[in-house]
Enzyme design. Sequence first.
Site, PDB file in Angstrom:
ATOM      1  CG  MET A  91     -19.313 -31.626  18.066  1.00 50.47           C
ATOM      2  SD  MET A  91     -19.265 -30.027  18.926  1.00 50.47           S
ATOM      3  CE  MET A  91     -18.462 -30.484  20.454  1.00 50.47           C
ATOM      4  CG  ASN A 108     -16.495 -22.327  15.626  1.00 48.96           C
ATOM      5  OD1 ASN A 108     -17.191 -23.274  15.281  1.00 48.96           O
ATOM      6  ND2 ASN A 108     -16.104 -22.153  16.878  1.00 48.96           N
ATOM      7  CG  HIS A 110     -17.748 -21.920  21.319  1.00 50.96           C
ATOM      8  ND1 HIS A 110     -17.517 -23.284  21.283  1.00 50.96           N
ATOM      9  CD2 HIS A 110     -17.692 -21.551  22.612  1.00 50.96           C
ATOM     10  CE1 HIS A 110     -17.330 -23.699  22.532  1.00 50.96           C
ATOM     11  NE2 HIS A 110     -17.421 -22.667  23.343  1.00 50.96           N
ATOM     12  CG  ASP A 142      -6.587 -17.199  13.845  1.00 50.91           C
ATOM     13  OD1 ASP A 142      -6.556 -18.021  14.788  1.00 50.91           O
ATOM     14  OD2 ASP A 142      -6.599 -15.981  14.034  1.00 50.91           O
TER      15      ASP A 142
END
Length: 143
Positions: A91, A108, A110, A142
Site C-alpha cells: 500500500m 503490481n 491491483h 513504471d
Amino acid sequence: MKSIVILISGSGTNMESLIAKSRSQGMDVRFTVICDNPSAKGISRARKLGVETIIADRLSQSPCMNSEDEEIFMDLLSGINPDFILLAGFMRIISAGIIEHYKNRIINIHPSLLPSFKGRDAQKQAFDYGVKVSGCTVHFIDS
C-alpha cells in the site's frame, strides 16, 4: 534459481496464492517477503510457508516513499538482488529511484480494471459505482 521479492502491507492472501501456485507448478524460485506493516497478518502467513520475511518497520507513515524510505528499501533489496519484485497488496507508492533501478522487473497486482477504481477498496468502489464487469490488473510498474 530465480529470486523474487514480494512486498506486502496486509493480509498476504495474494502473496500466499502466488507462492503456493509457483510451488505446485515446480517453479525453482527463492521467495523473500518484505512487509512495511509490523502488525500485518501476511507476516505469519509467509513464515508458515517457510519464506524469509523481513519487516521494514522504520518507514515514514506516508503512502508515498520518501528518500529515507527509498534508502531502506534499496538496502534491503540490494542484499537480496531479486530478479523480480511483486507488489501484492503493498500500500505504498514506489519511489522513482527504485522503479528506475529495477526497471521492467516490478509487477503490481491491483484488484480492479485500471485506470478505474485506483487506491484502496477498489472492488467496493466498483460495486458502489454499479459496474457490470470487474476484474484485476497485473502490470509492470513504471514512472
